[in-house]
Motif scaffolding. Structure first.
Motif, PDB file in Angstrom:
ATOM      1  N   ASP A 183      14.198   2.552   3.882  1.00 26.65           N
ATOM      2  CA  ASP A 183      14.251   1.314   3.591  1.00 26.65           C
ATOM      3  C   ASP A 183      13.912   1.398   2.003  1.00 26.65           C
ATOM      4  OD1 ASP A 183      14.175  -1.466   3.097  1.00 26.65           O
ATOM      5  OD2 ASP A 183      12.975  -1.834   4.918  1.00 26.65           O
ATOM      6  N   TRP A 184      14.969   1.886   1.363  1.00 28.60           N
ATOM      7  CA  TRP A 184      14.728   1.957  -0.056  1.00 28.60           C
ATOM      8  C   TRP A 184      14.759   0.759  -1.013  1.00 28.60           C
ATOM      9  CZ3 TRP A 184      12.925   6.450  -2.106  1.00 28.60           C
ATOM     10  CH2 TRP A 184      13.266   7.575  -1.328  1.00 28.60           C
ATOM     11  N   LEU A 185      15.473  -0.365  -0.647  1.00 27.28           N
ATOM     12  CA  LEU A 185      15.371  -1.681  -1.143  1.00 27.28           C
ATOM     13  C   LEU A 185      13.910  -2.282  -1.244  1.00 27.28           C
ATOM     14  CD1 LEU A 185      16.747  -3.810  -2.653  1.00 27.28           C
ATOM     15  CD2 LEU A 185      17.240  -4.695  -0.652  1.00 27.28           C
ATOM     16  N   GLU A 186      13.074  -2.172   0.137  1.00 26.75           N
ATOM     17  CA  GLU A 186      11.905  -2.659   0.079  1.00 26.75           C
ATOM     18  C   GLU A 186      11.067  -1.774  -0.661  1.00 26.75           C
ATOM     19  OE1 GLU A 186       8.666  -4.567   3.235  1.00 26.75           O
ATOM     20  OE2 GLU A 186      10.680  -3.988   4.299  1.00 26.75           O
ATOM     21  N   ILE A 187      11.098  -0.566  -0.563  1.00 27.00           N
ATOM     22  CA  ILE A 187      10.163   0.426  -1.128  1.00 27.00           C
ATOM     23  C   ILE A 187      10.376   0.116  -2.817  1.00 27.00           C
ATOM     24  CG2 ILE A 187      10.042   2.865  -2.020  1.00 27.00           C
ATOM     25  CD1 ILE A 187      10.982   3.703   0.800  1.00 27.00           C
ATOM     26  N   TYR A 188      11.462  -0.231  -3.432  1.00 27.04           N
ATOM     27  CA  TYR A 188      11.507  -0.424  -4.646  1.00 27.04           C
ATOM     28  C   TYR A 188      10.980  -1.654  -5.072  1.00 27.04           C
ATOM     29  CZ  TYR A 188      14.896   3.375  -4.972  1.00 27.04           C
ATOM     30  OH  TYR A 188      15.642   4.545  -4.891  1.00 27.04           O
ATOM     31  N   GLN A 189      11.194  -2.844  -4.042  1.00 33.88           N
ATOM     32  CA  GLN A 189      10.447  -4.001  -4.268  1.00 33.88           C
ATOM     33  C   GLN A 189       9.027  -3.740  -4.588  1.00 33.88           C
ATOM     34  OE1 GLN A 189      12.090  -6.330  -1.046  1.00 33.88           O
ATOM     35  NE2 GLN A 189      13.720  -6.915  -2.529  1.00 33.88           N
ATOM     36  N   LEU A 190       8.236  -3.149  -3.524  1.00 34.57           N
ATOM     37  CA  LEU A 190       6.776  -2.892  -3.543  1.00 34.57           C
ATOM     38  C   LEU A 190       6.462  -1.998  -4.847  1.00 34.57           C
ATOM     39  CD1 LEU A 190       6.161  -2.062   0.326  1.00 34.57           C
ATOM     40  CD2 LEU A 190       6.362  -4.129  -0.993  1.00 34.57           C
TER      41      LEU A 190
ATOM     42  N   SER B  62       1.015  -1.293   0.035  1.00 37.62           N
ATOM     43  CA  SER B  62       0.119   0.137  -0.032  1.00 37.62           C
ATOM     44  C   SER B  62       1.013   1.222  -0.119  1.00 37.62           C
ATOM     45  CB  SER B  62      -0.878  -0.070   1.314  1.00 37.62           C
ATOM     46  OG  SER B  62      -0.161   0.289   2.506  1.00 37.62           O
ATOM     47  N   SER B  63       0.499   2.420  -0.508  1.00 29.16           N
ATOM     48  CA  SER B  63       0.926   3.669  -0.359  1.00 29.16           C
ATOM     49  C   SER B  63       1.440   3.951   1.039  1.00 29.16           C
ATOM     50  CB  SER B  63       0.059   4.643  -1.050  1.00 29.16           C
ATOM     51  OG  SER B  63       0.100   4.356  -2.485  1.00 29.16           O
ATOM     52  N   THR B  64       0.474   3.634   2.051  1.00 29.26           N
ATOM     53  CA  THR B  64       0.613   4.048   3.444  1.00 29.26           C
ATOM     54  C   THR B  64       1.774   3.056   3.996  1.00 29.26           C
ATOM     55  OG1 THR B  64      -1.835   4.389   3.711  1.00 29.26           O
ATOM     56  CG2 THR B  64      -0.353   3.832   5.759  1.00 29.26           C
ATOM     57  N   ARG B  65       2.056   2.023   3.507  1.00 26.20           N
ATOM     58  CA  ARG B  65       3.116   1.148   3.883  1.00 26.20           C
ATOM     59  C   ARG B  65       4.488   1.756   3.556  1.00 26.20           C
ATOM     60  NH1 ARG B  65       4.497  -4.723   2.444  1.00 26.20           N
ATOM     61  NH2 ARG B  65       6.538  -5.003   3.642  1.00 26.20           N
ATOM     62  N   ILE B  66       4.457   2.161   1.875  1.00 28.86           N
ATOM     63  CA  ILE B  66       5.569   2.818   1.411  1.00 28.86           C
ATOM     64  C   ILE B  66       5.972   3.973   2.145  1.00 28.86           C
ATOM     65  CG2 ILE B  66       6.241   4.102  -0.642  1.00 28.86           C
ATOM     66  CD1 ILE B  66       4.745   1.892  -1.972  1.00 28.86           C
TER      67      ILE B  66
END
Length: 182
Positions: free
Chosen positions: A164-171, A152-156
């Motif tokens: 936490d850019w790696l996880e952001i890019y994965q999402l 979700s955008s909220t989670r991002i």
């Protein structure tokens, strides 16, 4: 792909996906891809109806994850035929849900695709049940990441607080969030 403001586009029929689509993460991409696929099956145009700024940015002053230009460029890659960008402001936010139905009729919505938490109209008075009284509505389930958590955008936005850019890019399903990369 052609871009219109709200109330400018007239179509005899279409398949419409609706949402703020801020971040245009993997969940948004899947919903839009499914609506585009369905439009192709029905041999009608696909339409994305979105908002600028996103309602949460307007009401809650949340950070905007993708600029309008970036969002449009990403949607073009999803082979959307038309995009309607509603200027989300005080006047738009005050509109009753029936006004939104009129817009969907204007673009010949034979199917509407939304996320399962979709609400619309003044005070979020319109919901999926109400919309279903007038259109065939398809709700796309929440998409989860490899860890089973909802994308979700909220989670991002939460992940941004921790850089936490790696996880952001994965999402996001892509290597950047141009709006925030400086």
């Amino acid at each position: 792909m052609r871009v219109f403001k709200d109330r400018e586009l007239f179509l005899p029929s279409s398949v419409v996906s609706i949402g703020a689509f801020d971040g245009l993460h993997k969940g948004h991409q899947k919903l839009i891809r499914q609506a585009v696929k369905r439009a192709r099956e029905l041999d009608v145009p696909s339409v994305v109806y979105t908002f600028d700024p996103p309602p949460r940015a307007y009401f809650q002053k949340q950070i905007v994850l993708t600029s309008l230009d970036e969002k449009l460029a990403l949607m073009e890659k999803l082979t959307v035929d038309y995009i309607i960008v509603a200027s989300f402001n005080e006047h738009y936010a005050a509109r009753p849900s029936a006004d939104f139905l009129d817009e969907l009729i204007q673009i010949g919505a034979c199917e509407v695709w939304v996320g399962s938490d979709f609400r619309f109209g003044k005070g979020k008075e319109g919901d999926i049940k109400f919309l279903s009284n007038y259109f065939q509505v398809n709700t796309y389930p929440f998409v989860t990441c490899d860890q089973g958590k909802k994308i979700s955008s909220t989670r991002i936005r939460e992940l941004l607080k921790n850089n936490d850019w790696l996880e952001i890019y994965q999402l996001l399903g892509r290597e950047s969030l141009k709006t925030l990369d400086v």
